[in-house]
Scaffold this motif. Structure first.
Motif, PDB file in Angstrom:
ATOM      1  N   ILE A  48       0.899  -1.612   0.250  1.00  0.00           N
ATOM      2  CA  ILE A  48       0.053  -0.071   0.083  1.00  0.00           C
ATOM      3  C   ILE A  48       1.420   1.571  -0.181  1.00  0.00           C
ATOM      4  CG2 ILE A  48      -2.132   1.473   1.266  1.00  0.00           C
ATOM      5  CD1 ILE A  48      -3.085  -1.210   0.009  1.00  0.00           C
ATOM      6  N   ALA A  49       1.977   0.915   1.201  1.00  0.00           N
ATOM      7  CA  ALA A  49       2.847   1.549   0.886  1.00  0.00           C
ATOM      8  C   ALA A  49       3.782   2.328  -0.331  1.00  0.00           C
ATOM      9  CB  ALA A  49       3.858   2.250   1.289  1.00  0.00           C
ATOM     10  N   ALA A  50       3.594   1.491  -1.565  1.00  0.00           N
ATOM     11  CA  ALA A  50       4.020   1.759  -2.870  1.00  0.00           C
ATOM     12  C   ALA A  50       2.760   1.756  -3.418  1.00  0.00           C
ATOM     13  CB  ALA A  50       4.634   0.386  -3.444  1.00  0.00           C
ATOM     14  N   MET A  51       1.951   2.047  -3.645  1.00  0.00           N
ATOM     15  CA  MET A  51       1.107   2.481  -3.668  1.00  0.00           C
ATOM     16  C   MET A  51       0.651   4.032  -4.034  1.00  0.00           C
ATOM     17  SD  MET A  51      -2.272  -0.207  -3.872  1.00  0.00           S
ATOM     18  CE  MET A  51      -1.494  -2.006  -3.974  1.00  0.00           C
ATOM     19  N   THR A  52       0.495   4.108  -2.863  1.00  0.00           N
ATOM     20  CA  THR A  52       0.298   6.055  -1.918  1.00  0.00           C
ATOM     21  C   THR A  52       1.966   6.581  -1.657  1.00  0.00           C
ATOM     22  OG1 THR A  52       0.203   5.229   0.257  1.00  0.00           O
ATOM     23  CG2 THR A  52      -1.771   4.501  -0.879  1.00  0.00           C
ATOM     24  N   ALA A  73      -0.047   3.910   4.980  1.00  0.00           N
ATOM     25  CA  ALA A  73      -0.541   2.554   4.816  1.00  0.00           C
ATOM     26  C   ALA A  73      -0.569   1.989   5.738  1.00  0.00           C
ATOM     27  CB  ALA A  73       0.876   2.195   3.834  1.00  0.00           C
ATOM     28  N   LYS A  74       0.482   2.488   6.984  1.00  0.00           N
ATOM     29  CA  LYS A  74       0.590   0.859   8.390  1.00  0.00           C
ATOM     30  C   LYS A  74      -1.100   1.385   8.786  1.00  0.00           C
ATOM     31  CE  LYS A  74       3.737   0.938  10.688  1.00  0.00           C
ATOM     32  NZ  LYS A  74       5.070   0.941  11.705  1.00  0.00           N
ATOM     33  N   ASP A  75      -1.176   2.840   9.380  1.00  0.00           N
ATOM     34  CA  ASP A  75      -2.711   2.600   9.757  1.00  0.00           C
ATOM     35  C   ASP A  75      -4.208   2.478   8.745  1.00  0.00           C
ATOM     36  OD1 ASP A  75      -1.476   4.840  11.448  1.00  0.00           O
ATOM     37  OD2 ASP A  75      -1.669   6.604  10.296  1.00  0.00           O
ATOM     38  N   CYS A  76      -3.594   2.678   7.519  1.00  0.00           N
ATOM     39  CA  CYS A  76      -5.159   2.098   6.249  1.00  0.00           C
ATOM     40  C   CYS A  76      -4.968   1.038   6.815  1.00  0.00           C
ATOM     41  CB  CYS A  76      -4.575   2.306   5.388  1.00  0.00           C
ATOM     42  SG  CYS A  76      -5.065   4.119   4.981  1.00  0.00           S
ATOM     43  N   LEU A  96      -9.170   3.080   2.031  1.00  0.00           N
ATOM     44  CA  LEU A  96      -9.475   3.730   2.907  1.00  0.00           C
ATOM     45  C   LEU A  96      -8.126   4.660   2.627  1.00  0.00           C
ATOM     46  CD1 LEU A  96      -9.090   1.041   5.562  1.00  0.00           C
ATOM     47  CD2 LEU A  96     -11.070   3.337   4.971  1.00  0.00           C
ATOM     48  N   ALA A  97      -6.664   4.432   2.237  1.00  0.00           N
ATOM     49  CA  ALA A  97      -5.270   5.608   1.244  1.00  0.00           C
ATOM     50  C   ALA A  97      -6.108   6.163   0.498  1.00  0.00           C
ATOM     51  CB  ALA A  97      -4.330   4.538   0.989  1.00  0.00           C
ATOM     52  N   VAL A  98      -6.974   6.201  -0.510  1.00  0.00           N
ATOM     53  CA  VAL A  98      -7.625   6.447  -1.214  1.00  0.00           C
ATOM     54  C   VAL A  98      -8.263   8.201  -0.525  1.00  0.00           C
ATOM     55  CG1 VAL A  98      -8.695   6.665  -3.777  1.00  0.00           C
ATOM     56  CG2 VAL A  98      -7.089   5.363  -3.240  1.00  0.00           C
ATOM     57  N   THR A  99      -9.089   6.999   0.328  1.00  0.00           N
ATOM     58  CA  THR A  99     -10.237   8.281   0.776  1.00  0.00           C
ATOM     59  C   THR A  99      -8.970   9.000   1.584  1.00  0.00           C
ATOM     60  OG1 THR A  99     -11.043   6.253   0.455  1.00  0.00           O
ATOM     61  CG2 THR A  99     -11.866   8.338   2.191  1.00  0.00           C
ATOM     62  N   LEU A 120       3.034   8.106 -12.197  1.00  0.00           N
ATOM     63  CA  LEU A 120       1.966   7.674 -13.038  1.00  0.00           C
ATOM     64  C   LEU A 120       1.101   7.634 -12.325  1.00  0.00           C
ATOM     65  CD1 LEU A 120       3.734   3.786 -13.176  1.00  0.00           C
ATOM     66  CD2 LEU A 120       3.821   5.478 -15.109  1.00  0.00           C
ATOM     67  N   PRO A 121       0.312   7.360 -13.455  1.00  0.00           N
ATOM     68  CA  PRO A 121      -1.629   7.687 -12.647  1.00  0.00           C
ATOM     69  C   PRO A 121      -1.775   6.168 -11.775  1.00  0.00           C
ATOM     70  CG  PRO A 121      -1.569   7.771 -15.226  1.00  0.00           C
ATOM     71  CD  PRO A 121      -0.240   7.151 -15.100  1.00  0.00           C
ATOM     72  N   ALA A 122      -2.735   6.238 -10.609  1.00  0.00           N
ATOM     73  CA  ALA A 122      -2.939   5.745  -9.261  1.00  0.00           C
ATOM     74  C   ALA A 122      -3.351   3.995 -10.069  1.00  0.00           C
ATOM     75  CB  ALA A 122      -3.876   6.482  -8.523  1.00  0.00           C
ATOM     76  N   ASP A 123      -4.477   3.818 -10.967  1.00  0.00           N
ATOM     77  CA  ASP A 123      -4.227   2.875 -11.126  1.00  0.00           C
ATOM     78  C   ASP A 123      -3.550   1.865 -12.246  1.00  0.00           C
ATOM     79  OD1 ASP A 123      -4.216   3.998 -13.408  1.00  0.00           O
ATOM     80  OD2 ASP A 123      -6.332   4.045 -14.940  1.00  0.00           O
ATOM     81  N   GLN A 124      -2.414   2.864 -12.983  1.00  0.00           N
ATOM     82  CA  GLN A 124      -1.163   2.000 -13.614  1.00  0.00           C
ATOM     83  C   GLN A 124       0.385   1.387 -11.932  1.00  0.00           C
ATOM     84  OE1 GLN A 124       1.076   4.472 -16.567  1.00  0.00           O
ATOM     85  NE2 GLN A 124      -1.204   4.535 -17.698  1.00  0.00           N
ATOM     86  N   ARG A 125      -0.114   2.808 -11.552  1.00  0.00           N
ATOM     87  CA  ARG A 125       0.838   2.456 -10.229  1.00  0.00           C
ATOM     88  C   ARG A 125       0.576   0.924  -9.342  1.00  0.00           C
ATOM     89  NH1 ARG A 125       1.171   7.436  -8.098  1.00  0.00           N
ATOM     90  NH2 ARG A 125      -1.053   7.387  -6.525  1.00  0.00           N
TER      91      ARG A 125
END
Lengths: 164, 257
Positions: free
Chosen positions: A21-25, A31-34, A66-69, A106-111
């Motif tokens: 999740i950290a790599a995504m966000t 990421a840890k909280d989420c 959750l991270a996106v929100t 990168l765009p989020a969906d590609q990432r």
């Protein structure tokens, strides 16, 4: 899912999901909280987890949402991003720093597709199911993401001096 | 960067992330996580119950208010065609059947057609069925059952139908608010040109003459506002009866046999 199975899931996959999740966000603390929050919800949704093919996928999907929100809320609040690392985590290598920077562009969906395919070792079919898109879309996102990463990382390579 | 170089880079970073994942420490122990989850679940359940309770109370309140609103209808007192609705609920007296609805209830107002379920032209048999009229009457003006008498209302069924309705206590008024006990001046002030001064005939014996001046509204049926005064109407004269008569009749009953 009984308590023992949940305990095993929590202890074995918490760290893995956090780094994904950290790599995504781009934020490990967030990421840890989420992921923590996702596991908390998972405990209350154990019955639903039984029907899931992969409980880890359920938790990761929930944590990502959750991270996106959280990211959207933070953007609205214009709060400062906290990218601090815990003391137990070693400093990242230069390659990783470069790759994360390229991923962030990168765009989020590609990432997300890159992280799930290369870091979570998920097949395209499972990625499609987790992200809710077709396999063709996943392949397309992977292809575009790799092209984007190659272009951005090439800029960082040292230019070769032509031999005279 | 070639594709192979990129794949190699991704693989190496993936390995680095795997090593890092093993070092990530969960901020909460399993027991604390479960405890927090259970607490949250209980709170949500409690919140849901509170919301449900509030909703139920709101619905009950709305239903109660709606019922209360329906139990106090207002009719057009002096309109030529007021709606005639069923009388509001009221506990029947001991003399009445428990299954029969009251014909007139407290709060009903006089219209040009009648009051409550009591209307001019209503057949005597209907009143008998409702328990407000004796089955056999030997008199033009019939003393009704206690339920109507207690409401200060007199009726007649001399011709097998209700011919007039007399209100002789302040319990009931017209919709415009005129009731027994007010002055003729107030009646004039409320109705203005709708009322005219007419000479009415007192139907049954009056030792000082059988005519009297009264304020009258004629609109299909006739409403007579009468006082005890025998001369011209004075603003200070007090209204002692309000009578609704069929058609344009100006014969007002004053006695009950």
């Amino acid at each position: 899912m009984d308590e023992a199975e949940f305990d095993a899931l929590y202890s074995t996959s918490f760290g893995r999901i956090v780094v994904q999740i950290a790599a995504m966000t781009g934020s490990r603390e967030e990421a840890k909280d989420c992921v923590q929050e996702a596991f908390l919800r998972a405990w209350n949704a154990r019955d639903r987890l039984n029907r899931e093919l992969s409980p880890e996928s359920w938790v990761r999907k929930t944590a990502y949402r959750l991270a996106v929100t959280s990211w959207r809320r933070r953007r609205m609040d214009r709060r400062a991003d906290d990218r601090s690392l815990t003391t137990t985590v070693p400093q990242p290598s230069p390659d990783r720093v470069a790759l994360e920077a390229a991923l962030a562009a990168l765009p989020a969906d590609q990432r997300r597709a890159i992280v799930l395919f290369h870091f979570a070792d998920m097949p395209v079919r499972d990625i499609a199911r987790e992200t809710g898109v077709s396999e063709g879309t996943v392949k397309s996102r992977l292809s575009r993401a790799r092209a984007g990463l190659s272009a951005r990382l090439s800029d960082r390579l040292p230019q070769e001096t032509p031999h005279v | 960067m070639s594709d192979q170089q990129l794949i190699d880079l991704l693989d190496s970073v993936s390995l680095e992330l795997d090593r890092e994942a093993e070092l990530v420490v969960a901020p909460t122990s399993l027991s604390a996580l479960r405890s927090a989850a259970s607490t949250r679940r209980r709170r949500r359940l409690l919140f849901g119950l509170v919301v449900l309770l509030v909703l139920i109370l709101s619905v009950v309140l709305v239903i109660t208010q709606g019922a209360a609103h329906q139990s106090s209808p207002t009719w057009a007192a002096t309109s030529s065609s007021p709606p005639v609705e069923t009388a509001p609920t009221r506990s029947p007296s001991a003399a009445e059947s428990s299954t029969v609805r009251p014909v007139v209830s407290t709060g009903d107002v006089l219209t040009m057609l009648g009051m409550g379920d009591l209307t001019l032209g209503m057949p005597r048999t209907a009143l008998v069925a409702r328990g407000v009229m004796a089955p056999v009457g030997g008199c033009d003006v019939t003393n009704p059952a206690p339920s109507l008498a207690s409401e200060g209302i007199l009726i007649s069924s001399g011709s097998e139908t209700v011919d007039f309705i007399v209100v002789h206590t302040p319990q009931h008024s017209t919709q415009s608010g005129v009731r027994v006990g007010m002055t003729m001046g107030q009646v004039k002030q409320i109705y203005g040109d709708k009322v005219t001064v007419r000479t009415v005939t007192l139907e049954i014996g009056d030792p000082q003459g059988n005519t009297r001046q009264a304020y009258v509204i004629a609109s299909g049926n006739t409403v007579v506002f009468m006082s005890e005064s025998r001369g011209p109407i004075a603003a200070s004269d007090v209204v002692t009866s309000i009578t609704l008569l069929r058609g344009s009749s100006l014969s007002v009953p004053v006695e009950i046999c």
